[in-house]
Design a protein around this motif. Structure first.
Motif, PDB file in Angstrom:
ATOM      1  N   ARG A 174       0.824  -1.207   0.000  1.00  0.00           N
ATOM      2  CA  ARG A 174       0.000   0.000   0.000  1.00  0.00           C
ATOM      3  C   ARG A 174       0.865   1.266   0.000  1.00  0.00           C
ATOM      4  O   ARG A 174       0.532   2.264  -0.653  1.00  0.00           O
ATOM      5  CB  ARG A 174      -0.922  -0.008   1.216  1.00  0.00           C
ATOM      6  N   ALA A 175       1.983   1.212   0.725  1.00  0.00           N
ATOM      7  CA  ALA A 175       2.890   2.362   0.752  1.00  0.00           C
ATOM      8  C   ALA A 175       3.507   2.585  -0.623  1.00  0.00           C
ATOM      9  O   ALA A 175       3.676   3.736  -1.064  1.00  0.00           O
ATOM     10  CB  ALA A 175       3.985   2.137   1.795  1.00  0.00           C
ATOM     11  N   ALA A 176       3.825   1.475  -1.320  1.00  0.00           N
ATOM     12  CA  ALA A 176       4.390   1.596  -2.664  1.00  0.00           C
ATOM     13  C   ALA A 176       3.377   2.205  -3.616  1.00  0.00           C
ATOM     14  O   ALA A 176       3.720   3.070  -4.448  1.00  0.00           O
ATOM     15  CB  ALA A 176       4.836   0.223  -3.159  1.00  0.00           C
ATOM     16  N   GLU A 177       2.142   1.779  -3.498  1.00  0.00           N
ATOM     17  CA  GLU A 177       1.088   2.340  -4.357  1.00  0.00           C
ATOM     18  C   GLU A 177       0.888   3.829  -4.072  1.00  0.00           C
ATOM     19  O   GLU A 177       0.716   4.641  -4.989  1.00  0.00           O
ATOM     20  CB  GLU A 177      -0.220   1.581  -4.130  1.00  0.00           C
ATOM     21  N   PRO A 237       5.277  -3.372 -11.697  1.00  0.00           N
ATOM     22  CA  PRO A 237       4.806  -4.569 -10.995  1.00  0.00           C
ATOM     23  C   PRO A 237       5.940  -5.517 -10.598  1.00  0.00           C
ATOM     24  O   PRO A 237       5.928  -6.072  -9.501  1.00  0.00           O
ATOM     25  CB  PRO A 237       3.873  -5.237 -12.014  1.00  0.00           C
ATOM     26  N   ALA A 238       6.929  -5.680 -11.488  1.00  0.00           N
ATOM     27  CA  ALA A 238       8.025  -6.602 -11.191  1.00  0.00           C
ATOM     28  C   ALA A 238       8.838  -6.114  -9.994  1.00  0.00           C
ATOM     29  O   ALA A 238       9.190  -6.891  -9.102  1.00  0.00           O
ATOM     30  CB  ALA A 238       8.923  -6.762 -12.411  1.00  0.00           C
ATOM     31  N   ALA A 239       9.143  -4.834  -9.970  1.00  0.00           N
ATOM     32  CA  ALA A 239       9.918  -4.279  -8.861  1.00  0.00           C
ATOM     33  C   ALA A 239       9.133  -4.344  -7.557  1.00  0.00           C
ATOM     34  O   ALA A 239       9.683  -4.639  -6.485  1.00  0.00           O
ATOM     35  CB  ALA A 239      10.310  -2.835  -9.168  1.00  0.00           C
ATOM     36  N   THR A 240       7.825  -4.082  -7.657  1.00  0.00           N
ATOM     37  CA  THR A 240       6.984  -4.128  -6.458  1.00  0.00           C
ATOM     38  C   THR A 240       6.925  -5.542  -5.900  1.00  0.00           C
ATOM     39  O   THR A 240       7.058  -5.765  -4.696  1.00  0.00           O
ATOM     40  CB  THR A 240       5.572  -3.632  -6.774  1.00  0.00           C
ATOM     41  N   GLU A 241       6.748  -6.519  -6.801  1.00  0.00           N
ATOM     42  CA  GLU A 241       6.679  -7.907  -6.349  1.00  0.00           C
ATOM     43  C   GLU A 241       8.004  -8.349  -5.736  1.00  0.00           C
ATOM     44  O   GLU A 241       8.022  -9.015  -4.691  1.00  0.00           O
ATOM     45  CB  GLU A 241       6.324  -8.822  -7.519  1.00  0.00           C
TER      46      GLU A 241
END
Length: 296
Positions: free
Chosen positions: A93-96, A103-107
């Motif tokens: 949620r903080a990343a969003e 998406p790849a970096a977030t995952e």
């Protein structure tokens, strides 16, 4: 100060310093487990000091005691690691909120080491060092099922854990592994072959007296001897749960709290709940006659 582990006698002396009185057989088994870096499988009746051995070793070696309590249905997740899903969700949620849209970096960021919850086996592997070897206590392995035994065998063969997202975690120095069993069921030969084996029996009279006097400060030698003799008679009655050393210690402490100088039938009756934990056992002792436990 480094602990001298060069012989069974030095192991016995080290355990003695923390109040654990090991006989020659157990001291030798512990010495070999340390020297050969092999797990020590301790089997015996409840209350004979299997778990206390792991605690005493951890105190002397200066490492962490990591306890894995086994139970029916335990699986590798409870033993190895898990991911901290609430923290991962907050991170997502903080990343969003910060506008990260890859998406790849977030995952990838979700599976960082900071989100990993180390369970007992992984914790023991990570914390064991040459200066301070951890002690991994796998308590009551006989309560677990066959699948968990197979998993444990694999981990103890390499002292390493593979985490798909992070890679392999290998112990710098294998932790000291103490596996205990109350023999409620037979443990597979494959696991026993990986370990050194030691059967732990109830201590002899003199050693039990010494244990009582060491662990119960102020206990007289006469009262310690009376407790040891009475407990030995109880073990010969075929009780559902024969009293172990733990119960001997509880009984001695109860008698001390009652101000006992000698173990009389009246005091024994009043404090019998310290050594008999089943109604059937209490009835068997009553039928035998409490006075017969403490003959004058």
């Amino acid at each position: 100060m480094a602990v001298d582990t060069s012989s069974p006698q030095t192991i016995a002396d080290a355990l003695d310093r923390v109040g654990y009185l090991a006989d020659e057989g157990l001291a030798t088994a512990a010495f070999l487990a340390l020297q050969l870096e092999r797990p020590l499988f301790c089997e015996g009746e409840p209350g004979v000091g299997k778990t206390s051995l792991a605690l005493a070793l951890a105190q002397e070696l200066g490492g962490e005691l990591v306890r894995l309590q086994c139970y029916e249905g335990i699986d590798s997740t409870q033993a190895l690691y898990d991911w901290d899903f609430p923290r991962q969700l907050l991170h997502l949620r903080a990343a969003e909120a910060s506008g990260i849209t890859d998406p790849a970096a977030t995952e990838a960021s979700l599976y960082d080491r900071r989100f990993l919850l180390a369970r007992p086996v992984l914790r023991a592997l990570e914390t064991s060092t040459a200066e301070h070897r951890s002690v991994l206590l796998v308590d009551e392995i006989d309560r677990a099922d066959d699948e968990f035994e197979a998993f444990l065998l694999e981990v103890l063969s390499d002292f390493a854990v593979t985490i798909p997202e992070l890679g392999t975690v290998r112990a710098q120095v294998p932790p000291v592994v103490i596996i205990t069993s109350n023999r409620t069921r037979d443990v597979h030969d494959a696991l026993k072959r990986r370990c050194l084996y030691h059967w732990m029996d109830h201590p002899g009279r003199e050693r039990e007296i010494a244990i009582l006097r060491r662990r119960v400060p102020g206990l007289s030698e006469a009262l310690a001897a009376q407790v040891a003799d009475a407990v030995a008679r109880l073990r010969g009655l075929g009780l559902l749960k024969p009293p172990g050393v733990a119960e001997s210690l509880d009984w001695a402490r109860c008698l001390q709290a009652l101000g006992a100088v000698d173990l009389t039938p009246e005091l024994a009756t009043a404090s019998l709940g310290a050594v008999a934990k089943y109604r059937e056992d209490l009835e068997a002792i009553t039928a035998h006659g409490v006075a017969n436990l403490v003959p004058g």
